[in-house]
Motif scaffolding. Structure first.
Motif, PDB file in Angstrom:
ATOM      1  N   ASP A   1       0.814  -1.234   0.000  1.00 30.97           N
ATOM      2  CA  ASP A   1       0.000   0.000   0.000  1.00 30.97           C
ATOM      3  C   ASP A   1       0.837   1.270   0.000  1.00 30.97           C
ATOM      4  N   ILE A   2       1.998   1.191  -0.598  1.00 31.09           N
ATOM      5  CA  ILE A   2       2.852   2.378  -0.669  1.00 31.09           C
ATOM      6  C   ILE A   2       2.910   2.866  -2.118  1.00 31.09           C
ATOM      7  N   TYR A   3       2.524   4.102  -2.300  1.00 28.71           N
ATOM      8  CA  TYR A   3       2.652   4.772  -3.597  1.00 28.71           C
ATOM      9  C   TYR A   3       3.295   6.118  -3.285  1.00 28.71           C
ATOM     10  N   SER A   4       4.558   6.276  -3.604  1.00 30.84           N
ATOM     11  CA  SER A   4       5.332   7.505  -3.327  1.00 30.84           C
ATOM     12  C   SER A   4       5.712   7.625  -1.851  1.00 30.84           C
ATOM     13  N   GLY A   5       6.525   8.611  -1.555  1.00 28.35           N
ATOM     14  CA  GLY A   5       6.901   8.869  -0.167  1.00 28.35           C
ATOM     15  C   GLY A   5       8.248   8.275   0.217  1.00 28.35           C
ATOM     16  N   ILE A   6       8.555   8.403   1.502  1.00 27.45           N
ATOM     17  CA  ILE A   6       9.878   8.040   2.013  1.00 27.45           C
ATOM     18  C   ILE A   6       9.735   7.148   3.238  1.00 27.45           C
ATOM     19  N   SER A   7      10.468   6.028   3.267  1.00 26.09           N
ATOM     20  CA  SER A   7      10.685   5.274   4.500  1.00 26.09           C
ATOM     21  C   SER A   7      12.029   5.705   5.070  1.00 26.09           C
ATOM     22  N   TRP A   8      12.084   5.726   6.396  1.00 26.85           N
ATOM     23  CA  TRP A   8      13.306   6.200   7.072  1.00 26.85           C
ATOM     24  C   TRP A   8      13.897   5.084   7.913  1.00 26.85           C
ATOM     25  N   THR A   9      15.212   4.973   7.874  1.00 21.92           N
ATOM     26  CA  THR A   9      15.899   4.006   8.720  1.00 21.92           C
ATOM     27  C   THR A   9      17.127   4.672   9.310  1.00 21.92           C
ATOM     28  N   LYS A  10      17.526   4.190  10.470  1.00 23.57           N
ATOM     29  CA  LYS A  10      18.713   4.765  11.114  1.00 23.57           C
ATOM     30  C   LYS A  10      20.009   4.225  10.534  1.00 23.57           C
ATOM     31  N   GLN A  11      19.921   3.276   9.630  1.00 22.66           N
ATOM     32  CA  GLN A  11      21.133   2.768   8.982  1.00 22.66           C
ATOM     33  C   GLN A  11      21.668   3.807   7.992  1.00 22.66           C
ATOM     34  N   ASP A  12      22.850   3.531   7.459  1.00 21.73           N
ATOM     35  CA  ASP A  12      23.494   4.505   6.567  1.00 21.73           C
ATOM     36  C   ASP A  12      22.634   4.875   5.355  1.00 21.73           C
ATOM     37  N   ILE A  13      21.851   3.950   4.850  1.00 15.28           N
ATOM     38  CA  ILE A  13      21.051   4.292   3.662  1.00 15.28           C
ATOM     39  C   ILE A  13      20.049   5.409   3.968  1.00 15.28           C
ATOM     40  N   THR A  14      19.658   5.549   5.230  1.00 24.57           N
ATOM     41  CA  THR A  14      18.819   6.639   5.754  1.00 24.57           C
ATOM     42  C   THR A  14      17.402   6.675   5.183  1.00 24.57           C
ATOM     43  N   GLN A  15      17.289   6.606   3.841  1.00 23.66           N
ATOM     44  CA  GLN A  15      15.962   6.754   3.228  1.00 23.66           C
ATOM     45  C   GLN A  15      15.762   5.737   2.111  1.00 23.66           C
ATOM     46  N   ILE A  16      14.500   5.357   1.924  1.00 19.27           N
ATOM     47  CA  ILE A  16      14.079   4.666   0.707  1.00 19.27           C
ATOM     48  C   ILE A  16      12.923   5.484   0.130  1.00 19.27           C
ATOM     49  N   TRP A  17      13.052   5.870  -1.142  1.00 16.36           N
ATOM     50  CA  TRP A  17      11.973   6.628  -1.798  1.00 16.36           C
ATOM     51  C   TRP A  17      11.260   5.703  -2.787  1.00 16.36           C
ATOM     52  N   TYR A  18       9.963   5.879  -2.839  1.00 16.57           N
ATOM     53  CA  TYR A  18       9.153   5.106  -3.790  1.00 16.57           C
ATOM     54  C   TYR A  18       8.659   6.052  -4.877  1.00 16.57           C
ATOM     55  N   PRO A  19       8.646   5.580  -6.118  1.00 10.70           N
ATOM     56  CA  PRO A  19       8.284   6.503  -7.208  1.00 10.70           C
ATOM     57  C   PRO A  19       6.837   6.998  -7.091  1.00 10.70           C
ATOM     58  N   GLN A  20       6.666   8.281  -7.376  1.00 11.70           N
ATOM     59  CA  GLN A  20       5.334   8.886  -7.332  1.00 11.70           C
ATOM     60  C   GLN A  20       4.625   8.736  -8.682  1.00 11.70           C
ATOM     61  N   HIS A  21       5.333   8.128  -9.641  1.00 12.96           N
ATOM     62  CA  HIS A  21       4.815   8.054 -11.010  1.00 12.96           C
ATOM     63  C   HIS A  21       4.684   6.596 -11.459  1.00 12.96           C
ATOM     64  N   ASP A  22       3.867   6.388 -12.444  1.00 13.12           N
ATOM     65  CA  ASP A  22       3.763   5.107 -13.144  1.00 13.12           C
ATOM     66  C   ASP A  22       3.372   3.932 -12.240  1.00 13.12           C
ATOM     67  N   ALA A  23       2.340   4.156 -11.420  1.00 14.98           N
ATOM     68  CA  ALA A  23       1.824   3.056 -10.604  1.00 14.98           C
ATOM     69  C   ALA A  23       1.411   1.891 -11.495  1.00 14.98           C
ATOM     70  N   PHE A  24       1.582   0.693 -10.983  1.00 11.51           N
ATOM     71  CA  PHE A  24       1.137  -0.561 -11.625  1.00 11.51           C
ATOM     72  C   PHE A  24       1.957  -0.981 -12.830  1.00 11.51           C
ATOM     73  N   LYS A  25       2.978  -0.187 -13.201  1.00 11.23           N
ATOM     74  CA  LYS A  25       3.846  -0.656 -14.289  1.00 11.23           C
ATOM     75  C   LYS A  25       4.610  -1.890 -13.827  1.00 11.23           C
ATOM     76  N   ALA A  26       5.276  -2.547 -14.759  1.00 12.56           N
ATOM     77  CA  ALA A  26       5.944  -3.811 -14.420  1.00 12.56           C
ATOM     78  C   ALA A  26       7.097  -3.603 -13.435  1.00 12.56           C
ATOM     79  N   LYS A  27       7.888  -2.592 -13.685  1.00 18.27           N
ATOM     80  CA  LYS A  27       9.072  -2.373 -12.861  1.00 18.27           C
ATOM     81  C   LYS A  27       9.083  -0.941 -12.339  1.00 18.27           C
ATOM     82  N   GLY A  28      10.057  -0.653 -11.512  1.00 17.01           N
ATOM     83  CA  GLY A  28      10.170   0.714 -11.011  1.00 17.01           C
ATOM     84  C   GLY A  28      11.558   0.978 -10.454  1.00 17.01           C
ATOM     85  N   ILE A  29      11.861   2.262 -10.315  1.00 16.57           N
ATOM     86  CA  ILE A  29      13.148   2.664  -9.748  1.00 16.57           C
ATOM     87  C   ILE A  29      12.903   3.231  -8.353  1.00 16.57           C
TER      88      ILE A  29
END
Lengths: 210, 530
Positions: B379-407
């Motif tokens: 149930d995630i479409y766009s936005g940011i997850s936060w973690t205290k590890q070095d990667i700090t953030q994961i962003w989900y694309p705000q565009h092209d929902a339901f396409k086969a792949k994503g960045i």
């Protein structure tokens, strides 16, 4: 891993031209427009360094003698570049550096340093680096005169705290480390560097190729 | 583990740290976000008077947003421009990566391995535009750049911290609902207990305040927090009665540093909703400028000498091993200050000294191609997850929902030590780290990720930094000095704004220089000494 990567790059011929830097002009991004060094990047003046020393330092970076310590961000930058270069590219880069015409460096004088004390301290340096800081190829000691004073301070500190000269197979580095450790504090480092700074650059006589 | 929300922060510390993300307006606040540029936020863009036959040449060094802005405005007024760009591409730190793109990082060159598809792109540099960045939005509007909404804050994303909840990811929705509940309860109870602010506060105010606390935390009639449907239901809620989730205990919530840091990220003026981003990638803005420009941009031109002359500026540059010199009436220099410091020049010594003292912004972004849009299953479409590890953030694309792949954005840190750690790794190690750390947020992360790109901005060729780092002291002594022209030479770019790392800073710095050129041309045309 690197080989696989290179094959991949060769296959991507459309961008190959961009990934290969003619005349090693990568060097000038960090080391300044005439390889004269850049204080903002903490990149040394390469024009005073003879071919054998440049070659030796490429080896040092590739052997992890330099750039091995986690906090040494500047050493790691150079190490990353050295690791992507093969022997032929290193020779190209050295030849490219040789072609750079010397430029006048900005003078920055450390007013709190004691040059006379520095001269005394330099007595132990000159056996290897020469009375005029001209270097000695036989002893693998680089020229010092004409190098930026901030870089000399940085490297003496690096030897002292073990960022350089801390690997068992780096014999020249280990020798230098012992001498750096004999400098008791930052003031001593500043003083000896101020004395080296007062020596005239022997740059032109060091150029091995036109 | 050194991370910006490692320790509890004061508000001031928090804001100053978040400012490193390129959000200095939060720090400057009501003082006026562009105070030192002397151009009000809502001003119309600089209007250069047409030259009307006069011959003026301008050398623009660097084809990022500030250089493109200047070139566009100057061309329209009849100035002849020469645009020199050192790298192999136009756009500077507006870098949208797609299939086959070359990433010119010193020591870690890469070719972007994403599949060749229009929805598979990654904004490795500039990524979002707040509505009050009216300068860059002016060009989006007038040059026809289509925008879509961009979300920093998505309640369905996660927060993950090894110190809390056994390291398990928790939905931001749940964390925030509980945190607000307890705050609301504490507020309401201290208000009813007579704890008062040092302000006039009558019975009516108190009553309203307690209602506010109740609404803020979603408290029951006894002003107690017992969970809320704001956190989502444990089960049911549509065709059957919803069962509330159990609130997490306050001490457990406090063990996570989310409450002292990232939870407030979207409160920052430049990061608050609603944000925007161009459809198809941030480089739509670059392409829009290029559609308008008639001057060709010369790539692979590395500047080697800048000489002020009595009537102009001469610039020498290397192109394919050959040296060329160009003279012009004005030089607009967008080269990062830390690199100008290494270019031979006759600029005033104090001017260059400031440049060499500016810090190099250290930022790392990693982009990952996912085989499946697994986040949509959560149930995630766009936005940011936060973690205290070095990667700090994961962003989900705000565009092209339901396409086969994503960045996905798989890591984004502006903490210098973290970026140093990523820089010290090989590209493959960076990807492995991003995947390993991301697995704490999304189990089975590794099986979804196909390939990726990593960009350490402090290592990018011809930049060696992302956004100049001004210390407070240096800003006091050096900002106005660098902002003023040296002869007919102007230093520009986001580095000469109080918004380093933002396109708005780049646009405004160009407008600032152009306004001064306009002033001098006006003086020249009246015969006065410019």
């Amino acid at each position: 891993m690197n080989k696989i990567w290179l094959v991949f790059m060769l296959l991507s011929s459309a961008v190959l031209a961009d990934s290969k830097q003619p005349d090693a002009r990568y060097c000038l991004v960090c080391h300044g427009s005439a390889a004269q060094g850049n204080i903002a990047i903490k990149a040394p003046n390469l024009t005073i360094l003879p071919d054998w020393y440049l070659r030796q330092q490429f080896t040092a970076f590739r052997n992890n003698w330099r750039g091995s310590v986690a906090n040494d961000a500047h050493g790691k930058e150079m190490q990353a570049v050295a690791n992507t270069m093969n022997d032929a590219e290193i020779e190209q880069a050295i030849a490219f550096i040789r072609r750079q015409a010397p430029v006048k460096l900005p003078i920055s004088v450390n007013t709190t340093a004691n040059v006379q004390h520095g001269q005394q301290l330099y007595q132990q340096c000159q056996a290897c680096h020469g009375a005029q800081g001209e270097g000695n190829a036989q002893l693998h000691a680089p020229p010092l005169a004409g190098q930026h004073n901030w870089y000399l301070v940085q490297q003496l500190s690096a030897f002292k705290n073990g960022w350089r000269g801390n690997q068992s197979d780096d014999s020249y580095g280990q020798i230098m480390r012992q001498f750096a450790q004999s400098l008791p504090n930052e003031q001593a480092i500043a003083d000896v560097v101020a004395y080296i700074d007062s020596l005239p650059s022997t740059q032109s006589s060091l150029r091995t190729t036109p | 583990m050194s991370n910006y929300f490692k320790t509890p922060l004061t508000r001031r510390q928090c804001l100053s740290l978040l400012a490193k993300a390129g959000s200095s307006s939060a720090v400057l606040g009501a003082a006026g976000i562009f105070g030192l540029t002397n151009i009000p936020v809502n001003a119309s863009p600089v209007a250069l008077k047409p030259l009307q036959g006069k011959n003026r040449k301008v050398l623009i060094l660097g084809a990022g947003i500030s250089g493109l802005t200047a070139a566009y405005e100057l061309e329209r007024a009849g100035y002849r421009c020469t645009i020199l760009e050192a790298s192999h591409r136009v756009g500077g730190r507006v870098l949208t990566l797609r299939h086959g793109d070359f990433i010119d990082e010193l020591g870690s060159p890469q070719i972007c391995p994403f599949d060749d598809a229009p929805n598979l792109y990654f904004n490795a540099g500039a990524a979002r535009i707040p509505a009050h960045h009216t300068g860059i939005l002016h060009y989006c509007r007038t040059l026809g750049v289509e925008l879509q909404l961009f979300s920093n804050h998505n309640k369905n994303c996660y927060t993950q911290d090894d110190a809390a909840f056994n390291g398990q990811p928790v939905r931001i929705r749940e964390y925030e609902a509980d945190m607000r509940g307890f705050i609301g309860e504490l507020l309401a109870k201290s208000a009813t207990a007579g704890a008062m602010l040092d302000q006039p506060f009558d019975e009516q105010d108190l009553d309203k305040f307690i209602q506010f606390a109740q609404a803020y935390g979603d408290l029951d009639s006894s002003l107690t927090y017992r969970g809320t449907d704001r956190a989502g239901y444990a089960s049911g809620g549509v065709t059957t009665a919803g069962i509330l989730k159990q609130p997490r205990p306050l001490p457990e919530l406090l063990r996570s540093d989310f409450c002292t840091g990232a939870m407030h990220f979207a409160e920052i003026a430049d990061q608050a909703p609603a944000l925007m981003t161009p459809s198809g990638g941030m480089d739509s803005i670059v392409k829009a400028f290029l559609r308008q420009l008639t001057t060709p941009i010369q790539l692979h031109c590395q500047v080697s000498n800048i000489q002020l002359q009595p009537q102009g500026v001469a610039v020498t540059y290397l192109k394919q091993g050959e040296s060329y010199t160009e003279q012009a009436d004005y030089c607009l220099n967008c080269i990062p200050a830390q690199l100008v410091s290494g270019i031979e020049n006759n600029l005033p010594a104090d001017y260059v000294a400031i440049m060499s003292q500016l810090g190099r912004g250290k930022l790392t972004k990693i982009g990952l191609q996912a085989k499946q849009r697994f986040w949509e299953q959560e149930d995630i479409y766009s936005g940011i997850s936060w973690t205290k590890q070095d990667i700090t953030q994961i962003w989900y694309p705000q565009h092209d929902a339901f396409k086969a792949k994503g960045i996905l954005l798989g890591a984004y840190s502006w903490e210098p030590q973290i970026s140093d750690r990523f820089a010290a790794m090989t590209h493959q190690q960076r990807l492995a780290t991003a995947i390993a750390q991301g697995t704490k947020v999304h189990a089975n992360y590794a099986q979804h990720i196909e390939n990726g790109v990593s960009v350490c901005w402090q290592r990018m060729n011809h930049m060696l930094g992302c956004g100049a780092v001004w210390t407070e002291e240096l800003q006091k002594t050096g900002f106005k000095l660098l902002q003023a022209p040296a002869g007919n030479h102007y230093l520009m770019g986001d580095q000469l704004s109080l918004h380093p790392g933002w396109q708005e800073g780049a646009v405004r710095s160009a407008w600032h220089a152009l306004a001064d050129i306009e002033r001098r041309e006006t003086l020249r045309s009246t015969g006065a000494q410019a």
